[in-house]
Design a protein around this motif. Structure first.
Motif, PDB file in Angstrom:
ATOM      1  N   GLU A 191       0.752  -1.342   0.022  1.00 56.18           N
ATOM      2  CA  GLU A 191      -0.113  -0.030   0.261  1.00 56.18           C
ATOM      3  C   GLU A 191       0.958   1.406  -0.135  1.00 56.18           C
ATOM      4  OE1 GLU A 191      -3.233   2.353   2.789  1.00 56.18           O
ATOM      5  OE2 GLU A 191      -2.542   0.293   3.326  1.00 56.18           O
ATOM      6  N   ARG A 192       2.056   1.212   0.787  1.00 59.16           N
ATOM      7  CA  ARG A 192       2.602   2.559   0.855  1.00 59.16           C
ATOM      8  C   ARG A 192       3.676   2.743  -0.489  1.00 59.16           C
ATOM      9  NH1 ARG A 192      -0.079   5.281   4.265  1.00 59.16           N
ATOM     10  NH2 ARG A 192       1.735   6.847   3.878  1.00 59.16           N
ATOM     11  N   LEU A 193       4.221   1.591  -1.117  1.00 60.45           N
ATOM     12  CA  LEU A 193       5.208   1.676  -1.954  1.00 60.45           C
ATOM     13  C   LEU A 193       4.262   1.376  -3.461  1.00 60.45           C
ATOM     14  CD1 LEU A 193       8.172   0.010  -0.877  1.00 60.45           C
ATOM     15  CD2 LEU A 193       7.674   2.179  -0.587  1.00 60.45           C
ATOM     16  N   HIS A 211       3.902  11.436   0.481  1.00 59.22           N
ATOM     17  CA  HIS A 211       3.518  10.103   1.045  1.00 59.22           C
ATOM     18  C   HIS A 211       4.189   9.708   2.378  1.00 59.22           C
ATOM     19  CE1 HIS A 211       2.222   9.673  -3.214  1.00 59.22           C
ATOM     20  NE2 HIS A 211       1.318   8.805  -2.528  1.00 59.22           N
ATOM     21  N   CYS A 212       5.268  10.734   2.716  1.00 59.14           N
ATOM     22  CA  CYS A 212       6.145  10.408   3.936  1.00 59.14           C
ATOM     23  C   CYS A 212       5.298  11.207   5.162  1.00 59.14           C
ATOM     24  CB  CYS A 212       7.329  10.837   3.870  1.00 59.14           C
ATOM     25  SG  CYS A 212       8.330  10.399   2.559  1.00 59.14           S
ATOM     26  N   GLU A 213       4.208  11.579   5.018  1.00 54.53           N
ATOM     27  CA  GLU A 213       3.390  12.419   6.233  1.00 54.53           C
ATOM     28  C   GLU A 213       2.938  11.145   7.110  1.00 54.53           C
ATOM     29  OE1 GLU A 213       0.670  15.235   4.622  1.00 54.53           O
ATOM     30  OE2 GLU A 213       2.299  16.413   3.756  1.00 54.53           O
ATOM     31  N   THR A 214       2.336  10.386   6.640  1.00 50.41           N
ATOM     32  CA  THR A 214       1.749   9.308   7.467  1.00 50.41           C
ATOM     33  C   THR A 214       2.352   7.944   7.379  1.00 50.41           C
ATOM     34  OG1 THR A 214       0.114   8.605   5.679  1.00 50.41           O
ATOM     35  CG2 THR A 214      -0.607  10.300   7.229  1.00 50.41           C
ATOM     36  N   LEU A 215       3.725   8.076   6.912  1.00 54.97           N
ATOM     37  CA  LEU A 215       4.469   6.648   6.772  1.00 54.97           C
ATOM     38  C   LEU A 215       4.628   5.960   8.151  1.00 54.97           C
ATOM     39  CD1 LEU A 215       5.906   4.994   4.908  1.00 54.97           C
ATOM     40  CD2 LEU A 215       7.854   6.245   5.072  1.00 54.97           C
ATOM     41  N   VAL A 216       5.292   6.696   8.955  1.00 57.20           N
ATOM     42  CA  VAL A 216       5.222   6.241  10.428  1.00 57.20           C
ATOM     43  C   VAL A 216       4.113   5.803  11.391  1.00 57.20           C
ATOM     44  CG1 VAL A 216       6.504   6.774  12.774  1.00 57.20           C
ATOM     45  CG2 VAL A 216       7.375   7.681  10.636  1.00 57.20           C
ATOM     46  N   GLU A 217       3.109   6.704  10.917  1.00 59.26           N
ATOM     47  CA  GLU A 217       1.785   6.225  11.734  1.00 59.26           C
ATOM     48  C   GLU A 217       1.272   4.815  11.257  1.00 59.26           C
ATOM     49  OE1 GLU A 217       2.600   9.096  10.827  1.00 59.26           O
ATOM     50  OE2 GLU A 217       2.633  10.439  12.542  1.00 59.26           O
ATOM     51  N   SER A 218       1.385   4.792   9.793  1.00 60.16           N
ATOM     52  CA  SER A 218       0.897   3.497   9.278  1.00 60.16           C
ATOM     53  C   SER A 218       1.640   2.406   9.726  1.00 60.16           C
ATOM     54  CB  SER A 218       1.024   3.770   7.724  1.00 60.16           C
ATOM     55  OG  SER A 218       2.166   3.897   7.206  1.00 60.16           O
ATOM     56  N   PHE A 219       3.043   2.475   9.637  1.00 65.02           N
ATOM     57  CA  PHE A 219       3.892   1.211  10.255  1.00 65.02           C
ATOM     58  C   PHE A 219       3.329   1.078  11.724  1.00 65.02           C
ATOM     59  CE2 PHE A 219       7.574  -0.225  12.172  1.00 65.02           C
ATOM     60  CZ  PHE A 219       7.941  -1.169  11.227  1.00 65.02           C
ATOM     61  N   HIS A 312       7.997  14.929  12.482  1.00 66.26           N
ATOM     62  CA  HIS A 312       6.968  15.835  11.576  1.00 66.26           C
ATOM     63  C   HIS A 312       7.692  16.902  10.697  1.00 66.26           C
ATOM     64  CE1 HIS A 312       3.424  14.129  13.638  1.00 66.26           C
ATOM     65  NE2 HIS A 312       3.942  14.215  15.048  1.00 66.26           N
ATOM     66  N   GLY A 313       7.386  16.571   9.639  1.00 68.19           N
ATOM     67  CA  GLY A 313       7.857  17.706   8.729  1.00 68.19           C
ATOM     68  C   GLY A 313       9.329  17.203   8.113  1.00 68.19           C
ATOM     69  N   ASP A 314       9.946  16.449   8.719  1.00 70.05           N
ATOM     70  CA  ASP A 314      11.381  15.849   8.486  1.00 70.05           C
ATOM     71  C   ASP A 314      11.225  14.696   7.821  1.00 70.05           C
ATOM     72  OD1 ASP A 314      14.069  15.051   8.477  1.00 70.05           O
ATOM     73  OD2 ASP A 314      14.463  15.565  10.635  1.00 70.05           O
ATOM     74  N   TYR A 315      11.082  14.675   6.407  1.00 66.19           N
ATOM     75  CA  TYR A 315      10.785  13.623   5.432  1.00 66.19           C
ATOM     76  C   TYR A 315      12.361  12.724   5.201  1.00 66.19           C
ATOM     77  CZ  TYR A 315       6.637  16.048   4.493  1.00 66.19           C
ATOM     78  OH  TYR A 315       5.476  16.982   4.803  1.00 66.19           O
ATOM     79  N   PRO A 316      13.369  13.515   5.004  1.00 70.39           N
ATOM     80  CA  PRO A 316      14.703  12.489   5.096  1.00 70.39           C
ATOM     81  C   PRO A 316      14.994  11.596   6.584  1.00 70.39           C
ATOM     82  CG  PRO A 316      15.103  14.813   4.481  1.00 70.39           C
ATOM     83  CD  PRO A 316      13.642  14.666   4.853  1.00 70.39           C
ATOM     84  N   THR A 317      14.683  12.044   7.565  1.00 72.79           N
ATOM     85  CA  THR A 317      14.560  11.122   8.683  1.00 72.79           C
ATOM     86  C   THR A 317      13.424  10.359   8.893  1.00 72.79           C
ATOM     87  OG1 THR A 317      15.565  13.130   9.862  1.00 72.79           O
ATOM     88  CG2 THR A 317      15.021  11.301  11.228  1.00 72.79           C
ATOM     89  N   THR A 318      12.326  10.624   8.379  1.00 67.31           N
ATOM     90  CA  THR A 318      11.124   9.777   8.186  1.00 67.31           C
ATOM     91  C   THR A 318      11.622   8.365   7.346  1.00 67.31           C
ATOM     92  OG1 THR A 318       9.602  11.548   8.757  1.00 67.31           O
ATOM     93  CG2 THR A 318       8.829   9.417   7.771  1.00 67.31           C
TER      94      THR A 318
END
Length: 620
Positions: A191-193, A211-219, A312-318
């Motif tokens: 779903e994510r990729l 697509h990285c905004e909710t990536l951590v929450e979905s995991f 939040h807002g740090d997409y490289p670290t996410t």
């Protein structure tokens, strides 16, 4: 006198030879006949009053006819005789058993030949003829019965339809439950990729920012779903518990008294209750796997949740955090079968995004945790690639990482030293000695890489942690009067290289002021480019030379991987050409089954979308 007969002494010699002063005759101490024949072999009896030795003569003749009492057998001769008798008995018993075995083998061979002859003879018989012939010989009646049972079972399977009942449906759904654990994460990954590349293994580095905004929450939600499923499955395996809440206290007391009324009833009841509450043996392993998966989900959820407020807002670290979390979860899911690439290792795109992360220290502290760390585990996370050594902050993080590695290696040595009092075999002792020698080499290596010199190593030697044995080994080397001379250290480093003690050899090269030789040992013998980057962090020219050779020898079609190697080599111009697309490789992209680069890094397929943004943030 008659010729040939025994001549007896004269009668005068039978009388006493002397008399005492009173003139009365006394019995002699020893008769003349006794003196002649040496005395009777048996005890003497008192002589008769006449002084004659007739009784002595009779006893002497009797001793010639009776056998003498045998002397007592010595102890060693008796033991030898008993041993020989026992050996003869054992040999006889062994011969008897061997004869019995040969007889049984001969009978078995005759029996097999007889059965083969019967089987050949009756191969053409059918029906009543076969039945009569088989029943006439009891040993082949089994042949008839087995054929009849097989035929009846075949007919029953053909005529009996398989009922489509709820019970059968549950049995068919059981295997699906076992594979549902990885299915939860596989569906999340798809779903994510799904927006990146179709039909190819990709990475989180390809994801656009939206697509990285909710990536951590979905995991985290996938972790909770997997843990919830494991808990429900484990509860379904548990036996039902008796509900005693509705019973009154008097009823419970009566049950208790009735249960222990007599011994037999108590034993029967305990046996029955134990059988009800026990978990079947075949489910024990599955329950343990479910519990381990729940523990892994809890630990990983705790790590990732602690980083959520900072992402939040740090997409490289996410991207970096989710890639590391997916790889760690893949280590637990590996027991269920083959997994996609994101669950096996980080990709070159994930690592490149990690280089531009502003929260690498926070990620590193979370990755290391509070317990002991080991380099093989950290190497799988490609920590040296996404930390880097070309920035002041990166050097501080590498120093922090090295400090933790030194502390963990010394703690490991200390624990091995305290637990060495158990008895063990020669093979176990040798394995333990080799393991301790390897641990000592690694501890010295990390200490030298961090900055320790000979003086600090000698101080560490006095604690007893670096002593390989009572004599010889590293202790002799460090206590040598020439240990401070570079030539002496280089000579011993080459000798250690011949002994395949690569970590200690690299450490001595560093102590001798030869970082290039140490880097070559790490790259050529240990095949570890991440160690090369860490060891040569203060000698960038050495690192550049080795990494440029790697780029030349292993030309890759992956622009992300080439960008990563060029950056660590200090070739910023090549990085810019790769980012704007002017530098392309004609080499075909390797297949998915290829060996990982540096045994830890997965190449990223497809185009270089996002590489330009990485270059802008990293090079400016």
């Amino acid at each position: 006198m008659v010729t040939g007969m025994l001549t007896l002494p004269l009668q005068d010699s039978w009388k006493t030879d002397k008399t005492d002063g009173s003139g009365s005759g006394q019995m002699p101490q020893r008769s003349s006949l006794s003196r002649l024949f040496g005395g009777s072999p048996v005890g003497r009896r008192p002589q008769c009053g006449c002084g004659a030795g007739i009784l002595s003569i009779g006893e002497w003749f009797r001793s010639l006819c009776e056998p003498a009492v045998p002397a007592e057998e010595p102890g060693h001769a008796r033991l030898q005789r008993i041993h020989e008798e026992r050996a003869r008995e054992q040999a006889a018993e062994k011969a008897r058993l061997e004869a019995l075995r040969k007889e049984n083998e001969q009978k078995a061979e005759e029996w097999q030949r007889e059965l083969q002859d019967i089987e050949k003879r009756r191969a053409q018989l059918e029906g009543e003829d076969l039945e009569k012939d088989c029943l006439s010989y009891f040993a082949t009646a089994d042949l008839l019965l087995s054929r009849r049972e097989a035929a009846e079972e075949a007919v029953a399977e053909e005529e009996t339809p398989i009922p489509d009942t709820p019970q059968m449906a549950q049995v068919e759904e059981a295997p699906a439950k076992k594979s549902l654990i990885p299915e939860i994460f596989l569906s999340w990954l798809q779903e994510r990729l799904s927006c990146t590349l179709d039909g190819q293994e990709t990475s989180f580095g390809h994801l656009p920012d939206e697509h990285c905004e909710t990536l951590v929450e979905s995991f985290l939600e996938a972790l909770k779903d997997s843990r919830r499923f494991c808990q429900e499955t484990a509860q379904s395996f548990e036996p039902p518990k008796e509900d005693d809440a509705e019973e009154s206290l008097s009823d419970q007391l009566e049950k208790l008294l009735a249960k222990y009324e007599d011994t037999e009833t108590m034993q029967d009841t305990s046996t029955q209750s134990t059988g009800v509450n026990e978990i079947p043996p075949d489910l024990t392993g599955e329950l343990a796997a479910l519990q381990e998966h729940c523990s892994a989900c809890d630990a990983l959820e705790e790590k990732v949740s602690s980083l959520v407020p900072c992402l939040h807002g740090d997409y490289p670290t996410t991207r970096l955090v989710v890639a590391l979390a997916a790889m760690e979860m893949g280590q637990d899911l590996a027991r269920h079968g083959e997994l996609p690439g994101p669950f096996q290792s980080l990709s070159s795109a994930d690592v490149c995004w990690g280089l531009v992360s502003e929260k690498r220290r926070l990620v590193l502290e979370t990755l290391l945790g509070s317990g002991p760390v080991s380099w093989p585990e950290l190497r799988c996370s490609n920590v040296a690639y996404w930390l880097g050594t070309r920035q002041a902050q990166s050097l501080e993080l590498v120093e922090f990482l090295l400090t933790r590695l030194v502390q963990s290696s010394l703690a490991k040595l200390r624990s091995n030293t305290q637990g060495g009092s158990l008895e063990m075999s020669d093979a176990q002792a040798e394995a333990r000695s080799n393991s301790r020698r390897q641990n000592i080499d690694e501890a010295v290596f990390w200490s030298v890489v961090l900055g320790s010199n000979v003086t600090k190593l000698r101080a560490l030697l006095r604690t007893g942690l670096l002593r390989e044995s009572q004599t010889g080994g590293l202790a002799v080397l460090l206590q040598h009067e020439r240990v401070g001379e570079p030539d002496f250290l280089r000579k011993n480093a080459f000798r250690l290289l011949e002994l395949h003690r690569f970590h200690l050899s690299a450490a001595l090269f560093l102590l001798s002021g030869a970082p290039e030789e140490a880097a070559l040992v790490l790259s050529n013998h240990l095949k570890d480019l991440q160690l090369v980057i860490i060891v040569t962090r203060r000698h960038q020219d050495v690192c550049a030379g080795i990494l440029k050779n790697v780029l030349t020898e292993q030309e890759s079609a992956d622009p992300w991987l080439r960008f990563l190697m060029a950056y660590h080599a200090g070739d910023l111009e090549l990085c810019r050409r790769l980012a704007d697309g002017t530098e392309r490789s004609s080499a075909p992209f390797p297949s998915v089954e290829q060996e990982l680069f540096d045994h830890s890094l997965r190449p990223t397929p497809g185009d270089a979308n996002g590489l330009a943004r990485v270059a802008d943030q990293l090079l400016h």
